[in-house]
Design an enzyme around this catalytic site. Structure first.
Site, short mmCIF file in Angstrom:
data_model
loop_
_atom_site.label_atom_id
_atom_site.label_comp_id
_atom_site.label_asym_id
_atom_site.label_seq_id
_atom_site.Cartn_x
_atom_site.Cartn_y
_atom_site.Cartn_z
N LYS A 76 60.81 31.49 21.38
CA LYS A 76 59.60 32.31 21.50
C LYS A 76 59.73 33.48 20.53
O LYS A 76 59.80 34.65 20.94
CB LYS A 76 59.43 32.79 22.94
CG LYS A 76 59.09 31.69 23.93
CD LYS A 76 57.62 31.32 23.89
CE LYS A 76 56.76 32.41 24.52
NZ LYS A 76 55.33 32.09 24.41
N ASP A 136 56.53 27.25 24.52
CA ASP A 136 55.40 26.90 25.40
C ASP A 136 54.58 25.77 24.76
O ASP A 136 54.17 24.82 25.44
CB ASP A 136 54.54 28.12 25.73
CG ASP A 136 54.18 28.96 24.51
OD1 ASP A 136 54.80 28.77 23.45
OD2 ASP A 136 53.27 29.80 24.62
N ASP A 194 64.24 18.77 31.57
CA ASP A 194 63.77 18.12 32.80
C ASP A 194 62.38 17.52 32.59
O ASP A 194 62.08 16.42 33.06
CB ASP A 194 63.70 19.13 33.96
CG ASP A 194 65.02 19.20 34.72
OD1 ASP A 194 66.01 18.65 34.21
OD2 ASP A 194 65.05 19.79 35.81
#
Ligand code: NAD
Length: 367
Positions: free
Chosen positions: A192, A224, A252
């Site tokens: 980020k 994101d 995940d």
């Protein structure tokens, strides 16, 4: 070269059941491919606690430091939930990762065609998917100081610190580029940098490392957006490299693109040892599955695929790893399924050992 050494730590719950099938596969490679391994077995997690009062004995830790690779099943179980934090089964696993300094966690997300219907995404988005997430594992916000919960005025404040040194970023990036060189030569780095200084440094260091790998195409993505792209069009990626926190979440997310927990392997790699092999531990992503433990229902494929990763990344036997992966693919294509892979159409699930039988038969057929 001397016979490669493996330390097997089956652990708790379904760990020993799935590891029995891995042991058969290891023996197969010794017998049929003239690739013997010098295997020793020891305790970890609740099993070690029951025997020694600690989740990892010092002698086991010392052995793990000496061998070429560690293969771990799973740790934990409800009978250990009330133990003191310091002796909980998971502490054994964390000690191995920390003392072996396993800084790069490799989580492949690979979709076997026969299981494409299992994904929560549309079949054409995941069929043939083969990506690798490299997560930095030993630094970042899970370890940075200062941390804690403090009093400030009349309320409490929770604090964690995202902290990365250049060398920590560099070694994770290097692991990703080395992997990309053995794959499709693409690395996407996720951070980020738009809102975090650690992200700016991450981007700069990864860009510098890329200069040593001119054949590899490097791209950068905000994490994101990366999460969105993983569920929108995951096949655009080859290797993704990211920090500990984003990697925890993104790996995940990517893993679930492929369906069942019983199918997911992982590797954690550290610095090269004197013989050039990296410090390494291989383990399935799933836990000890106490709900099915002892019933012969567990899917051994995640653990067997973890051994395939060991063949590829510790023992430089990429062709043999592919042989094993293709044997598993053939077994799944034939319709063989353990209970976790049964679709709505039903059928009779194979037991853990029967799935092992089928994989050994497919390996035999590959000769
Ligand atoms: P889990 O992964 O053990 O099980 C989640 C679900 O998936 C269960 O329904 C289980 O039956 C199923 N499942 C998992 N692996 C399977 C397999 N190979 N074949 C068929 N079905 C499978 O996660 P959990 O239930 O949250 O945790 C159980 C215990 O495992 C806890 O003590 C937890 O702390 C521990 N745990 C250990 C590890 C590890 O050792 N790396 C990882 C996660 C959880």
């Amino acid at each position: 070269m001397s016979t490669p050494t493996l330390l097997i730590l089956p652990g708790d719950g379904i760990g020993p059941e799935v590891m029995d099938q891995v042991t058969r596969v290891i023996d197969w490679f010794g017998d049929k491919r003239d690739m013997p391994f010098d295997v020793s077995t020891d305790l970890v997690g609740g099993a070690a606690y029951d025997a020694h009062g600690v989740p990892l004995h010092d002698d086991t830790m010392a052995k793990a430091q000496e061998v070429d690779a560690v293969l771990l099943g799973a740790v934990g179980g409800p009978q250990y939930d009330d133990l003191d934090f310091r002796v909980k089964p998971e502490r054994g696993l964390l000690r191995l990762r920390k003392e072996m300094d396993l800084f790069a966690n490799l989580r492949p997300a690979q979709c076997f065609d026969a299981l494409a219907d299992f994904s929560s995404l549309k079949k054409d988005i995941v069929a043939g998917l083969d990506i690798m997430i490299v997560r930095e594992l030993t630094s970042g916000v899970y370890f940075g100081e200062p941390r804690g919960i403090i009093e400030e005025g009349n309320e409490r404040v929770g604090i964690n610190t995202q902290r990365y040194t250049e060398s920590e970023i560099e070694r994770a990036a290097r692991a990703a580029f080395e992997l990309a060189m053995r794959r499709n030569k693409k690395v996407c780095s996720m951070e980020k940098a738009n809102v975090m200084e650690s992200g700016i440094l991450w981007r700069e260091v990864v860009t510098d490392v890329a200069k040593d790998y001119p054949e590899v195409e490097l791209s950068h993505m905000y994490a994101d957006n990366g999460a969105m792209q993983l569920v929108r069009a995951p096949k655009q990626f080859d290797v993704i490299v990211t920090d500990n926190l984003f990697g925890d979440i993104l790996s995940d997310c990517a893993a679930m693109l492929t369906g069942s927990l019983g199918m997911l392997p992982s590797a954690s790699l550290g610095a090269p040892m004197a013989n050039g092999r990296p410090k390494a531990m291989y383990e399935p992503v799933h836990g000890s599955a106490p709900d099915i433990a002892g019933q012969g229902k567990a899917n051994p494929i995640a653990c067997i695929l973890s051994f395939a990763m060991a063949l590829r990344y510790s023992f430089d036997q990429g062709d043999e790893a592919t042989r094993l992966e293709q044997a598993i693919e053939a077994v799944l294509a034939s319709g063989a399924r353990t209970g976790d892979l049964m679709g709505p159409e039903g059928g009779t699930p194979l037991s853990t050992a029967e799935m092992g039988d089928a994989i050994i038969a497919a390996l035999d057929a590959s000769l």
